[in-house]
Design a protein around this motif. Sequence first.
Motif, PDB file in Angstrom:
ATOM      1  N   ALA B 116       0.833  -1.209   0.000  1.00  0.00           N
ATOM      2  CA  ALA B 116       0.000   0.000   0.000  1.00  0.00           C
ATOM      3  C   ALA B 116       0.865   1.255   0.000  1.00  0.00           C
ATOM      4  O   ALA B 116       0.552   2.247  -0.686  1.00  0.00           O
ATOM      5  N   ALA B 117       1.956   1.219   0.738  1.00  0.00           N
ATOM      6  CA  ALA B 117       2.858   2.382   0.786  1.00  0.00           C
ATOM      7  C   ALA B 117       3.473   2.637  -0.590  1.00  0.00           C
ATOM      8  O   ALA B 117       3.598   3.782  -1.036  1.00  0.00           O
ATOM      9  N   ALA B 119       2.146   1.784  -3.450  1.00  0.00           N
ATOM     10  CA  ALA B 119       1.061   2.274  -4.305  1.00  0.00           C
ATOM     11  C   ALA B 119       0.833   3.769  -4.071  1.00  0.00           C
ATOM     12  O   ALA B 119       0.665   4.555  -5.015  1.00  0.00           O
ATOM     13  N   ARG B 120       0.854   4.155  -2.802  1.00  0.00           N
ATOM     14  CA  ARG B 120       0.640   5.566  -2.468  1.00  0.00           C
ATOM     15  C   ARG B 120       1.777   6.430  -3.022  1.00  0.00           C
ATOM     16  O   ARG B 120       1.551   7.529  -3.529  1.00  0.00           O
ATOM     17  N   LEU B 123       1.055   6.899  -6.657  1.00  0.00           N
ATOM     18  CA  LEU B 123      -0.136   7.738  -6.849  1.00  0.00           C
ATOM     19  C   LEU B 123       0.196   9.212  -6.630  1.00  0.00           C
ATOM     20  O   LEU B 123      -0.304  10.094  -7.335  1.00  0.00           O
ATOM     21  N   LEU B 134      -9.192  10.063  -9.425  1.00  0.00           N
ATOM     22  CA  LEU B 134      -9.022   8.620  -9.242  1.00  0.00           C
ATOM     23  C   LEU B 134      -9.406   8.193  -7.825  1.00  0.00           C
ATOM     24  O   LEU B 134     -10.016   7.150  -7.619  1.00  0.00           O
ATOM     25  N   LEU B 166      -4.742   7.231 -14.901  1.00  0.00           N
ATOM     26  CA  LEU B 166      -4.542   5.779 -14.854  1.00  0.00           C
ATOM     27  C   LEU B 166      -3.434   5.349 -15.811  1.00  0.00           C
ATOM     28  O   LEU B 166      -2.614   4.484 -15.478  1.00  0.00           O
ATOM     29  N   MET B 167      -3.395   5.964 -16.987  1.00  0.00           N
ATOM     30  CA  MET B 167      -2.359   5.592 -17.957  1.00  0.00           C
ATOM     31  C   MET B 167      -0.967   6.009 -17.465  1.00  0.00           C
ATOM     32  O   MET B 167       0.009   5.284 -17.642  1.00  0.00           O
ATOM     33  N   LEU B 169      -0.145   6.279 -14.299  1.00  0.00           N
ATOM     34  CA  LEU B 169       0.157   5.377 -13.185  1.00  0.00           C
ATOM     35  C   LEU B 169       0.656   4.033 -13.720  1.00  0.00           C
ATOM     36  O   LEU B 169       1.579   3.426 -13.151  1.00  0.00           O
ATOM     37  N   ARG B 170       0.088   3.583 -14.799  1.00  0.00           N
ATOM     38  CA  ARG B 170       0.548   2.327 -15.420  1.00  0.00           C
ATOM     39  C   ARG B 170       2.017   2.453 -15.824  1.00  0.00           C
ATOM     40  O   ARG B 170       2.808   1.533 -15.594  1.00  0.00           O
ATOM     41  N   LEU B 173       4.198   2.281 -12.709  1.00  0.00           N
ATOM     42  CA  LEU B 173       4.279   0.929 -12.153  1.00  0.00           C
ATOM     43  C   LEU B 173       5.172   0.041 -13.012  1.00  0.00           C
ATOM     44  O   LEU B 173       5.942  -0.770 -12.493  1.00  0.00           O
TER      45      LEU B 173
END
Lengths: 99, 187
Positions: B116-117, B119-120, B123, B134, B166-167, B169-170, B173
């Motif tokens: 989660a960390a 991911a944050r 983000l 989002l 979202l794009m 963020l992809r 990642l």
Amino acid sequence: MSPRKESSQVRILELLADEAVFGLGASQERELQRLLRAVPGFDRDCMQRVATTVLLAGVEDRLQSLPPALAHSIAVGERPPRNQHTSPLSPSSAELSEP
Amino acid sequence: MPPTTLERVAAGDSAAVEDCLRKYGGLVWSLARKFCANYADAEDAVQEVFIEVWRHAGRFDPEVASEATYITMIARRRFIDGLRRRGREPNAAPIQEEALVSEAGHEAQTEVREEAARARHHLRQLRPEQQQVLELSITQGLSQSQIVEATNLPLGTVKTHARRGLMRLRQLLEADRDASSPREDPS
């Protein structure tokens, strides 16, 4: 990669992003299915995974424990009887009045 | 490399079921309490999520996603279905209050907290308006029209922020995964 295939892949990603956040309407869904048929092997879940990351980011400081009785029921494959809880976590009267 | 918990579940290892519940049960429960209308619905939803997890454990690919992401993806689909069936907002009860009653924080959830960390962290690299849209849609479960109302942004702008966020963020990642994956030996 041909410009046409590249353009299809960009459009697929856009539609998958829309789907992952808000869902698709019928015409968008048809367009997506048509494009996916033209690009076999496309990672259909890629944007759902990204959206899931957003959800995970929001739980960092809010994790709770699974209630032990529920964990046990899941582990042994049982379904607990509904409304047996009277703890402070039980639904409020407002929740109970929901349709 | 030892098998993951989900790979052990798929292989029929009954101890793996308990490991999975210990590691990820709190995550799914926390999300269920947020997205389900009441406690009983949350219990049902969590049961259904884990039935799906057991059923699809064999499809888990650690090269593609973490276990936390895979399980959360299954959970999210179930909760979205529930929200759409109800046609209403998610549970407004603040989760923090419940955490006082049912404090988690034990070691089994360390992986989830780290995930989660991460991911944050990703983000937070998006533009603020992309983050906002989002989070309102995915984390809070608001519809497009509810986000328009909450942000005073035109509908088209809301959709654009969601899509571009979202794009982006992809990309972040994927770059993170490429950077952390072991390099192949050129010999």
